[in-house]
Design an enzyme around this catalytic site. Structure first.
Site, PDB file in Angstrom:
ATOM      1  N   LYS A 202     -50.701 -20.937 -26.839  1.00 18.22           N
ATOM      2  CA  LYS A 202     -49.499 -21.091 -26.017  1.00 18.22           C
ATOM      3  C   LYS A 202     -49.776 -22.154 -24.955  1.00 18.22           C
ATOM      4  O   LYS A 202     -50.801 -22.071 -24.244  1.00 18.22           O
ATOM      5  CB  LYS A 202     -49.191 -19.749 -25.364  1.00 18.22           C
ATOM      6  CG  LYS A 202     -47.724 -19.437 -25.184  1.00 18.22           C
ATOM      7  CD  LYS A 202     -47.589 -17.970 -24.765  1.00 18.22           C
ATOM      8  CE  LYS A 202     -46.170 -17.635 -24.403  1.00 18.22           C
ATOM      9  NZ  LYS A 202     -46.080 -16.291 -23.803  1.00 18.22           N
TER      10      LYS A 202
HETATM   11  O1  G3P Z   1     -42.646 -14.218 -23.199  1.00 15.97           O
HETATM   12  C1  G3P Z   1     -42.409 -14.653 -21.913  1.00 15.97           C
HETATM   13  C2  G3P Z   1     -42.192 -13.453 -21.085  1.00 15.97           C
HETATM   14  O2  G3P Z   1     -43.389 -12.773 -20.978  1.00 15.97           O
HETATM   15  C3  G3P Z   1     -41.614 -13.666 -19.747  1.00 15.97           C
HETATM   16  O3  G3P Z   1     -40.950 -12.507 -19.459  1.00 15.97           O
HETATM   17  O4  G3P Z   1     -39.900 -10.816 -18.067  1.00 15.97           O
HETATM   18  O5  G3P Z   1     -41.769 -12.225 -17.156  1.00 15.97           O
HETATM   19  O6  G3P Z   1     -39.513 -13.207 -17.553  1.00 15.97           O
HETATM   20  P1  G3P Z   1     -40.513 -12.185 -17.972  1.00 15.97           P
END
Ligand code: G3P
Length: 234
Positions: free
Chosen positions: A98
């Site tokens: 990633k």
């Molecule tokens: O896959 C990306 C994700 O982990 C971000 O999620 O909830 O931190 O915006 P969030």
């Protein structure tokens, strides 16, 4: 309210894939070998909150899940990203590197793809960024739906627009990985937009099972069955 237009299909893929967005081995083990889990994504914040050594966690996840497992680089210059990416890719065959959607990240993406290492380009917030990632040969592009919603815009529109753009160019093989998913509605809307993958917290995957009418219906079936005094041999 989101108006959904089913005009565009990303590409002819066999099924929508579900990834868990977690480093929690116990949660992943619960869904391994159920036919529901196709891969896992992590990021440095997820790894930090799980509190165990990064590379050991990735190795353990790769043993549980056959599908792609995203491990994120932490360098910001492309040479070091490349070194970190090559190193992480050796953990297991299903590791996907990633990288953030920066100029250096896309340089590293292109170089890693030349070496046939899969790459997930993360932190995508615009169609222009998604176009760049596809040109750099990304295996996955991760638009962050929830974080766009958080600032008052419709994150799902980005999925729809990327799907439209990618569908115009059959040579773009980049899969749309809907990320920053916060609810079951995000998952189903991403499916309607033609996202190839949805990565979600375990809580959201569990919420997808739930419907009050299922619970009520089952309760009634079991009550009626009990009244028959019959048994099924097992
Ligand atoms: O896959 C990306 C994700 O982990 C971000 O999620 O909830 O931190 O915006 P969030």
């Amino acid at each position: 309210m989101i108006v959904i237009t089913l005009t565009y299909i990303t590409k002819n893929i066999a099924k929508m894939k579900f990834f868990l967005d977690t480093a929690n081995i116990e949660e992943i083990a619960e869904f391994a070998n159920t036919g529901l889990l196709d891969g896992v994504t992590t990021n440095p914040s997820i790894i930090a909150s799980y509190g165990k050594p990064f590379e050991e966690v990735i190795a353990a996840i790769c043993k549980l899940v056959d599908g792609p497992v995203s491990a994120e680089v932490t360098a910001t210059d492309h040479e070091t990203m490349l070194k970190q990416g090559r190193h992480l890719a050796q953990i297991a065959n299903n590791v996907v590197i990633k990288v953030p959607l920066t100029s250096d990240g896309l340089k590293a993406c292109y170089a890693l793809r030349q070496e046939e290492i899969d790459v997930n380009v993360t932190l995508c917030f615009s169609t222009g960024q998604a176009l760049l990632a596809a040109k750099a040969g990304a295996t996955f592009i991760s638009p962050f739906i929830g974080r766009i919603d958080d600032i008052g815009y419709q994150g799902m529109n980005l999925i729809q627009e990327i799907a439209q753009i990618y569908s115009n160019y059959p040579d773009f093989n980049t899969q749309i990985l809907a990320a920053s998913i916060r609810s079951p509605l995000h998952v189903t809307e991403a499916a309607q937009m033609g996202a190839d993958v949805a990565t979600m917290p375990t809580k959201v995957l569990k919420q997808l099972f739930k419907h009050p009418l299922t619970d009520l219906g089952l309760e009634a079936f079991l009550k009626d069955w009990k009244n028959t005094d019959q048994k099924i041999s097992a």
